[in-house]
Design an enzyme around this catalytic site. Structure first.
Site, PDB file in Angstrom:
ATOM      1  N   LYS A 264      -3.746  -2.593  -1.059  1.00 41.99           N
ATOM      2  CA  LYS A 264      -4.606  -3.374  -1.462  1.00 41.99           C
ATOM      3  C   LYS A 264      -5.477  -4.560  -0.050  1.00 41.99           C
ATOM      4  CE  LYS A 264      -5.084  -3.838  -5.717  1.00 41.99           C
ATOM      5  NZ  LYS A 264      -6.713  -2.888  -5.864  1.00 41.99           N
ATOM      6  N   ARG A 338      -4.543   5.568 -13.760  1.00 45.87           N
ATOM      7  CA  ARG A 338      -5.304   6.179 -14.359  1.00 45.87           C
ATOM      8  C   ARG A 338      -3.147   7.424 -14.677  1.00 45.87           C
ATOM      9  NH1 ARG A 338      -9.021   8.340  -9.483  1.00 45.87           N
ATOM     10  NH2 ARG A 338      -9.660   6.334  -9.926  1.00 45.87           N
TER      11      ARG A 338
END
Length: 483
Positions: A264, A338
């Site tokens: 990130k 996920r």
């Protein structure tokens, strides 16, 4: 040496119910806004009182010290006013202490005759949560009011306040867990803390990295493989006798998210301590459900991992085999939530055969773009369950908006080298939900994407800066509706 970390669970103020006002106790008064814009606001001791929801004024003299507006008197106005009032009371207490005055620890509040049970519940939530604090400090914390006394003759008030206190405690515990800094909050710490706070009616089993690898939790092992702090699976079970329904809750427990090799940007990465807010909500919810003694069986699973960067990190292009055998083509290691949810969903469904499945996760930035920062995204395979979740949220002051599972994008999830793609093309929130649907075995299922409302930069209503505790109350209220 004093431990500067706040306690978990946080200690909230007490709300008492009394039949009459007591002398010598600071008093607050609630007033509604005028029905007509042409009506002049009240003026008390030279202080202009608008009556707007959340407008709290300090008034000199021998009467009430605070006048708090109720707006139009809607239940949500009571929650907003309760939060604003407790902040004003704490500020007044701090001012008194700073100026050398005597610290008061209680305040009393006379309820309007028209206040219903719903109004009282919302007011209590605002009072309990509006003054929530989390600060790691070597200094003594600022003083805070300890008791709010509600003055009314209604015999139903104590039970209403007690239930509101359990709901508020669930929100506060979610905030506690999500706010805890990640140098403390390892997967092992989160698992141990869940076991410590679960309560006597909740069974807790913690699965370590060896068990996860042996059982084939490929998603959790892959995401956690880049960290020196190994992953865990928290398994919590509440099994009341005679329960006719079984609800499976699954929460994302990423205790810190660097993005992995798909790292990130530095700006905002510090906020990733709250990337386990969905898991925190699930832990807090099952604790509250058990405390309320709701007649519905609940199993809660929180796959915990730290998504870090090292030579053992999983890579874009990897193919990961999940629990149950399905394989995923990894496209972006920052889509790690996920990956761990997929393992837990399959495990929970196969191991426990629930009637309903709900997962909660700070999953996609797309939801923040779509719905902003105060509304959660709701995806569902079942209309009735979707309606039940949305209605539960509305009753406890948490807003949800149902998002579509667009079948035109379902084909994008199909993999070329594995069974499914982790990051298929298309709208990010929808395709993430479609990916998770692949692991739900056709059961009635709801996916709650709380990336937007899970944290806040400012006060609003009962929310304070930091983790908000969003989704915990909805999950408790959903369980109550299913029961």
């Amino acid at each position: 040496m004093r431990n500067p970390l706040p306690p978990v669970p946080a200690t909230l103020l007490d709300i008492e119910v009394a039949g009459e006002l007591r002398r010598g106790v600071p008093t607050a008064r609630l007033v509604a806004a005028p029905d007509n814009d042409d009506v002049e606001p009240l003026e008390i001791e030279g202080v202009r009182i608008t009556g707007k929801a959340g407008d709290v004024q300090t008034v000199p003299g021998d009467g009430p010290r605070w006048i708090a507006g109720l707006g139009g008197g809607e239940p949500k106005d009571y929650r907003k006013t309760g939060a604003a009032l407790v902040r004003a009371v704490n500020a007044g207490l701090a001012d008194d202490v700073d100026s050398g005055g005597k610290a008061f620890r209680a305040v009393q509040l006379e309820l309007p005759e028209e206040a219903s049970g719903e109004h009282v519940t919302e007011l209590a939530l605002g009072l309990l949560l509006g003054g929530y604090r989390y600060k790691v400090s070597g200094e003594d914390p600022k003083p805070a009011v300890r008791t709010v006394r509600l003055v009314a003759a209604d015999p139903a008030l104590p039970s209403l306040v007690e239930r509101a206190s359990v709901l508020a405690a669930a929100t506060a515990l979610t905030r506690d867990l999500a706010n805890t800094p990640s140098n403390v909050k390892t997967p092992a710490w989160l698992a141990d803390t869940a076991a410590r706070v679960a309560g006597p009616r909740v069974e807790v089993t913690v699965r370590d990295e060896k068990w996860l690898a042996a059982e084939g939790f490929g998603g959790v092992v892959a995401v956690g493989g880049g960290s020196a702090r190994p992953p865990r699976l928290i398994e919590m079970a509440y099994k009341p006798s005679g329960a006719a329904k079984h609800l499976l809750l699954v929460g994302k427990g990423i205790t810190f998210d660097t993005g992995g090799l798909s790292i990130k940007p530095a700006d905002g990465m510090h906020l990733m301590r709250t990337d386990m807010a969905g898991g925190a909500a699930v832990i807090a919810a099952i604790r509250a459900i058990a405390a309320l003694g709701l007649p519905v069986r609940v199993t809660a699973l929180v796959p915990c991992a730290e998504n870090h960067v090292s030579g053992s990190s999983y890579r874009p292009g990897d193919i990961v085999r999940h629990y149950g055998g399905k394989t995923t083509e990894v496209g972006n290691t920052d889509a790690e939530g996920r990956m761990v949810l997929a393992d837990a969903l399959v495990y929970g469904i196969r191991r426990f055969t629930p009637d309903y499945v709900v997962d909660a996760a700070t999953l996609t930035g797309a939801m923040k773009v779509s719905l902003g920062l105060r509304t959660g995204g709701l995806f569902a395979s079942d209309d009735s369950l979707a309606a039940a979740v949305a209605a539960a949220g509305a009753r406890v002051g948490e807003a949800w908006w149902r998002m579509p599972l667009v079948e035109d994008y379902a084909e994008n999830v199909r993999g070329e080298f594995g069974d499914v793609r982790q990051t298929p093309g298309g709208p990010g929130g929808i395709t993430a939900a479609l990916f998770l649907r692949e692991f739900t075995s056709g059961l009635p299922w709801v996916h709650l994407d709380i990336a937007g409302p899970a944290r806040s930069e400012k006060n609003y209503e009962e929310v304070v800066p930091g983790a908000t505790g969003f989704a915990a109350r909805t999950l408790v209220e959903l369980a109550a509706s299913l029961a």
